[in-house]
Design a protein around this motif. Structure first.
Motif, short mmCIF file in Angstrom:
data_model
loop_
_atom_site.label_atom_id
_atom_site.label_comp_id
_atom_site.label_asym_id
_atom_site.label_seq_id
_atom_site.Cartn_x
_atom_site.Cartn_y
_atom_site.Cartn_z
N ALA A 121 7.44 5.04 -5.51
CA ALA A 121 8.65 5.77 -5.12
C ALA A 121 9.32 5.16 -3.90
O ALA A 121 10.37 5.63 -3.47
N GLN A 122 8.71 4.13 -3.30
CA GLN A 122 9.22 3.46 -2.10
C GLN A 122 9.34 4.41 -0.92
O GLN A 122 10.24 4.29 -0.08
N ASP A 123 8.42 5.37 -0.87
CA ASP A 123 8.35 6.31 0.26
C ASP A 123 7.29 5.76 1.23
O ASP A 123 6.16 6.21 1.26
N TYR A 124 7.70 4.78 2.04
CA TYR A 124 6.73 4.02 2.82
C TYR A 124 6.15 4.80 4.00
O TYR A 124 5.04 4.52 4.44
N GLU A 125 6.90 5.78 4.50
CA GLU A 125 6.36 6.60 5.59
C GLU A 125 5.16 7.41 5.11
O GLU A 125 4.11 7.44 5.75
N ASN A 126 5.31 8.08 3.96
CA ASN A 126 4.19 8.85 3.41
C ASN A 126 3.10 7.93 2.84
O ASN A 126 1.93 8.32 2.79
N LYS A 149 -9.88 -0.03 -1.62
CA LYS A 149 -8.61 0.36 -2.26
C LYS A 149 -7.62 0.86 -1.22
O LYS A 149 -6.41 0.56 -1.31
N ALA A 150 -8.11 1.63 -0.25
CA ALA A 150 -7.22 2.12 0.82
C ALA A 150 -6.66 0.95 1.63
O ALA A 150 -5.48 0.92 1.98
N ILE A 151 -7.51 -0.03 1.91
CA ILE A 151 -7.09 -1.18 2.72
C ILE A 151 -6.00 -1.98 2.00
O ILE A 151 -5.09 -2.51 2.64
N THR A 152 -6.08 -2.07 0.67
CA THR A 152 -5.04 -2.82 -0.05
C THR A 152 -3.65 -2.23 0.19
O THR A 152 -2.67 -2.96 0.33
N PHE A 153 -3.57 -0.89 0.25
CA PHE A 153 -2.28 -0.25 0.54
C PHE A 153 -1.84 -0.54 1.98
O PHE A 153 -0.66 -0.78 2.25
N ILE A 154 -2.79 -0.51 2.91
CA ILE A 154 -2.46 -0.77 4.32
C ILE A 154 -1.99 -2.21 4.51
O ILE A 154 -1.01 -2.46 5.21
N VAL A 155 -2.67 -3.14 3.85
CA VAL A 155 -2.26 -4.55 3.93
C VAL A 155 -0.87 -4.73 3.34
O VAL A 155 -0.04 -5.48 3.88
N PHE A 156 -0.59 -4.04 2.24
CA PHE A 156 0.75 -4.10 1.64
C PHE A 156 1.81 -3.65 2.64
O PHE A 156 2.87 -4.29 2.77
N THR A 159 2.21 -6.24 5.46
CA THR A 159 2.87 -7.43 4.92
C THR A 159 4.37 -7.18 4.80
O THR A 159 5.19 -8.03 5.18
N ARG A 160 4.71 -6.01 4.29
CA ARG A 160 6.13 -5.65 4.12
C ARG A 160 6.86 -5.59 5.45
O ARG A 160 8.04 -5.91 5.55
N GLN A 161 6.15 -5.18 6.50
CA GLN A 161 6.76 -5.03 7.83
C GLN A 161 6.62 -6.30 8.67
O GLN A 161 6.99 -6.30 9.85
N ASP A 162 6.11 -7.38 8.07
CA ASP A 162 5.92 -8.66 8.77
C ASP A 162 5.04 -8.53 10.01
O ASP A 162 5.23 -9.25 11.00
N GLN A 163 4.09 -7.61 9.97
CA GLN A 163 3.13 -7.47 11.07
C GLN A 163 1.87 -8.25 10.69
O GLN A 163 0.86 -7.68 10.27
N GLU A 164 1.96 -9.57 10.84
CA GLU A 164 0.93 -10.44 10.31
C GLU A 164 -0.42 -10.25 11.01
O GLU A 164 -1.48 -10.32 10.38
#
Length: 624
Positions: A121-126, A149-156, A159-164
C-alpha cells in the motif's frame, strides 16, 4: 507415606508442566500447515485451491490453524492487491492474537503481515512501525526466522531512504542470525538474501571482497536449494551468479547463468511471469553489442510484463528501461512507441516533461534515423537523463519556493489584519465626544438635540466595532458615517471647521461599494493636526468620482499642510498612511487590483490633498 505423597505431587507438577509446554507448542504451531506448500499456493494464484486450504485449516478446530487460515487469506489478498479485504483480515488477526496463549509468536506474525500490507500500500510510516514491532516480538521469543523476515522489511525501508549505514547495520545483524541458524529448510532462502545484499552493496562501493562474499553465500544457498529441490531458490542463486558475472565483465557467463535461471524458473509451480529474467538477458546481450538478440529478449520481457503483470509499477519501470535499450540499439521508432506506451500509463504529474520527452525522441529520430553509432546514441541518452534530473530538481525547488511564499503571504495577511484591528478609530475621540455630550447637556440644551447627538455617537461606535469584520460598505453608508462623525467633531470644536461630502448624482451610491473605515483616518488627522494652531475656519472637502474603471476619492483641507520632514514622521499623515496601506494591501491581494493613494500639499492653496484610487465595485461583484 508422606515421602511417597510428596514424590507423587512433584511428579504430577512435572507432568502438568510438560502437558502445558506441549499445549503451548501446539497452540503456537499448526501441525496441519506446511510453509512450503503455502508458499506454492500463493505463487500459483489459484483462488480455488487457496480457499480450499483456508477452509481445511478452519475446520481443524485448532486455534493455531485458525490463525494460519487468516494469515493465508490476508497474504493472498495482499498479493492480489485486494487491500481493503486484507486490512479486515489483519484486524481480525489482531483480535485472535489476544485470544491465543502464545501472544508474542502470533503478534510477530501479525506485525509481519501488516508490514507486508503497508509495503504494497506504500504506507511507509506504518511499515516502519510494524517492521520494528515484528522484530521486537521475534526477539522476545528468540525465533530467528521471524527476526530475519522483520529485518528484510527494515532493510527495504533504509534502502529506500538512502540510509546506507543503518541499512548495512541490519544486513550484518541478519548475517549473524543466519550464520547461527541450523535450519536446513531456510538455509537457501536466507543465504540467497545475503548474497543479493552483498551484491547490491558492491554496486555502491565496488569493493571486490563484497562480490566474493556474495558468490560464497550464493554457493551455500545453491547446495541447500538443490538438496531441497527448491527451484525458486535455485533460480535466485543463478540470478546472483548472473549479476556478479555482469559486474566482472564476463558477459557470456552472465548469459549462461540467466539461461539457467530461466530454466529452473519454469519448474516452479504456479509462477508464470519470467519478465525480469528476460529483461536481464536482454541487457546482457546489449552489452555484448548483439542488438538483435537484445531487442528479441526485451520484447519477450515486455510481453510477459504486460500480459501477466499488467499495469503495475514493475511493468512501468521495465517499459522505461526498454526505452533506453531501444535507444542504445539504434531502434528509435521502437524507442518512441515504447516511450509513448510508458507515458500512457504513467501518472500525469509531470505532463510538460512527458511532452518534452516525446518531442525530443521524435526530433532525435528525424535527425539520427540514418545514424547507427551506439556511442552517439548513448551520449544522447545521458543528456536526456541529465535533463530529466535537472527538470525534476527544478520542479521540486519551485514547489518548495511556492509553498514558502504561500506561508509568508498568509503570515503577512494575519499580521496586517491584527494591526488593522488595533488601529481602528482613535480611542481618545470616544472619550472626548462623551465629555462634549456631557458639557452639551449641562449647558441646558434641549433633550432632542442631546438625544440626536447621542444617537450619532452610538452609531459611530457601532460602525467602528463592526468594521473589524465588515469588509465593504456602500458609498451611501460611508457618506452617512462620515457625516455623523464630522458632526460630532464639530460639537467638540465649535466653529473650528466646516465640511462637505459630494457624491455626483450620476453615481449609484446605494449600489457602489468600497472598503469600510478607509476615509475616516484622513479626516481625523485634518481635524486633530491639520487645523491645530490655524486662525481661519478649517474646510474639509470629501469628493467621490469615477475615473474609467476606478473609484476616485479626494479628501482636501486648508490646514497647515505637510511639514518639512519625511511623510512617515509627519503626525498629520503617519497613522492614516499605515491604516490605508494595510487596507489597500489586503484589497489588492484578494481582488487582484491596483488600488493606491497619494498624499501631497494642496496645489490650490494651504492644506493637504489626499487622492485614493479604488476599484469601481458594485454589490453584485463581491461574493457574499
Amino acid at each position: 507415606m508422606k515421602l511417597t505423597g510428596t514424590v507423587c505431587r512433584i511428579a504430577f507438577l512435572i507432568l502438568l508442566c510438560i502437558t502445558q509446554t506441549v499445549s503451548y507448542s501446539q497452540d503456537c504451531q499448526c501441525a496441519q500447515s506446511d510453509p512450503k506448500q503455502i508458499r506454492a499456493l500463493i505463487n500459483s494464484k489459484d483462488s480455488v485451491s487457496i480457499f480450499g486450504e483456508i477452509s481445511r485449516l478452519q475446520k481443524t478446530g485448532n486455534r493455531a490453524c485458525a490463525v494460519e487460515a487468516l494469515l493465508l487469506e490476508a497474504t493472498y489478498c495482499i498479493s492480489q492487491k485486494k487491500l481493503p479485504r486484507a486490512l479486515e483480515l489483519i484486524q481480525a488477526l489482531e483480535k485472535k492474537t489476544k485470544e491465543t496463549e502464545c501472544k508474542d509468536y502470533t503478534l510477530a506474525r501479525y506485525y509481519l503481515t501488516y508490514a507486508h500490507y503497508c509495503k504494497v500500500a506504500q504506507d511507509y510510516e506504518n511499515l516502519s512501525k510494524n517492521a520494528f514491532g515484528a522484530l521486537q516480538s521475534a526477539e522476545t521469543i528468540k525465533d530467528p526466522k521471524l527476526q530475519l523476515k522483520a529485518i528484510t522489511f527494515i532493510v527495504f525501508l533504509f534502502t529506500r531512504q538512502d540510509q546506507e549505514e543503518k541499512n548495512w547495520e541490519y544486513v550484518k545483524k541478519a548475517e549473524a542470525i543466519t550464520l547461527k541458524n541450523n535450519d536446513e529448510n531456510s538455509t537457501a532462502e536466507w543465504y540467497n538474501w545475503l548474497a543479493f545484499e552483498y551484491e547490491r552493496k558492491y554496486t555502491l562501493t565496488e569493493r571486490i571482497t563484497l562480490m566474493d562474499t556474495s558468490i560464497a553465500y550464493a554457493n551455500i544457498a545453491k547446495a541447500a536449494a538443490f538438496k531441497q529441490q527448491d527451484f525458486e531458490e535455485i533460480t535466485r542463486v543463478y540470478r546472483v551468479y548472473e549479476a556478479n558475472a555482469y559486474h566482472r565483465g564476463n558477459l557470456n557467463d552472465a548469459v549462461t547463468y540467466i539461461d539457467s535461471a530461466i530454466y529452473f524458473f519454469r519448474k516452479i509451480p504456479g509462477l508464470t511471469n519470467p519478465a525480469s529474467l528476460y529483461f536481464s538477458k536482454a541487457w546482457d546481450y546489449m552489452d555484448l553489442k548483439q542488438f538483435k538478440e537484445a531487442e528479441r529478449w526485451q520484447d519477450t520481457a515486455l510481453y510477459y510484463a504486460e500480459t501477466i503483470e499488467g499495469r503495475t509499477p514493475a511493468t512501468l519501470s521495465m517499459l522505461g528501461e526498454a526505452v533506453k535499450l531501444y535507444e542504445a540499439s539504434g531502434n528509435l521508432p521502437k524507442a518512441l512507441s515504447t516511450f509513448k506506451k510508458f507515458e500512457h500509463i504513467k501518472d500525469s504529474v509531470f505532463t510538460m516533461q512527458r511532452l518534452e520527452k516525446i518531442n525530443e525522441l521524435e526530433q532525435q529520430y528525424n535527425k539520427a534515423k540514418n545514424e547507427k553509432t551506439i556511442r552517439e546514441l548513448a551520449q544522447q541518452k545521458r543528456i536526456y537523463l541529465l535533463l530529466a534530473l535537472t527538470g525534476l530538481l527544478a520542479l521540486t525547488g519551485l514547489v518548495f519556493f511556492i509553498r514558502q511564499q504561500s506561508l509568508k503571504n498568509k503570515q503577512k495577511i494575519l499580521e496586517t489584519e491584527q494591526r488593522l484591528n488595533r488601529a481602528r478609530m482613535n480611542p481618545h475621540f470616544f472619550f472626548n465626544a462623551l465629555a462634549s455630550l456631557q458639557t452639551y447637556a449641562l449647558q441646558g440644551n434641549d433633550g432632542k438635540s442631546i438625544a440626536s447627538n447621542l444617537s450619532k455617537f452610538s452609531h459611530i461606535m457601532r460602525e467602528t466595532l463592526e468594521s473589524t469584520y465588515k469588509e465593504y460598505v456602500t458609498l451611501e453608508q460611508e457618506a452617512d458615517f462620515l457625516g455623523e462623525y464630522l458632526t460630532l467633531q464639530k460639537m467638540r470644536f465649535p466653529g473650528k471647521f466646516e465640511y462637505s461630502i459630494i457624491i455626483p448624482e450620476t453615481m449609484d451610491a446605494s449600489e457602489l461599494i468600497m472598503p469600510s473605515m478607509i476615509l475616516q483616518p484622513f479626516t481625523e488627522n485634518s481635524i486633530e493636526h491639520g487645523f491645530s494652531g490655524i486662525e481661519t475656519t478649517g474646510q474639509i472637502s470629501i469628493t467621490f468620482g469615477e475615473a474609467g474603471q476606478d473609484l476616485l476619492v479626494t479628501i482636501s483641507d486648508n490646514g497647515k499642510g505637510l511639514l518639512n520632514k519625511p511623510r512617515e514622521q509627519d503626525d498629520h499623515i503617519s497613522r492614516a498612511t499605515q491604516i490605508i496601506r494595510d487596507r489597500i494591501y489586503l484589497l489588492n491581494l484578494k481582488l487582484k487590483t491596483r488600488a493606491g493613494f497619494s498624499i501631497a500639499n494642496n496645489p490650490d492653496g494651504p492644506g493637504v490633498m489626499v487622492k485614493i484610487t479604488l476599484p469601481l465595485l458594485y454589490k453584485t461583484d463581491i461574493k457574499r
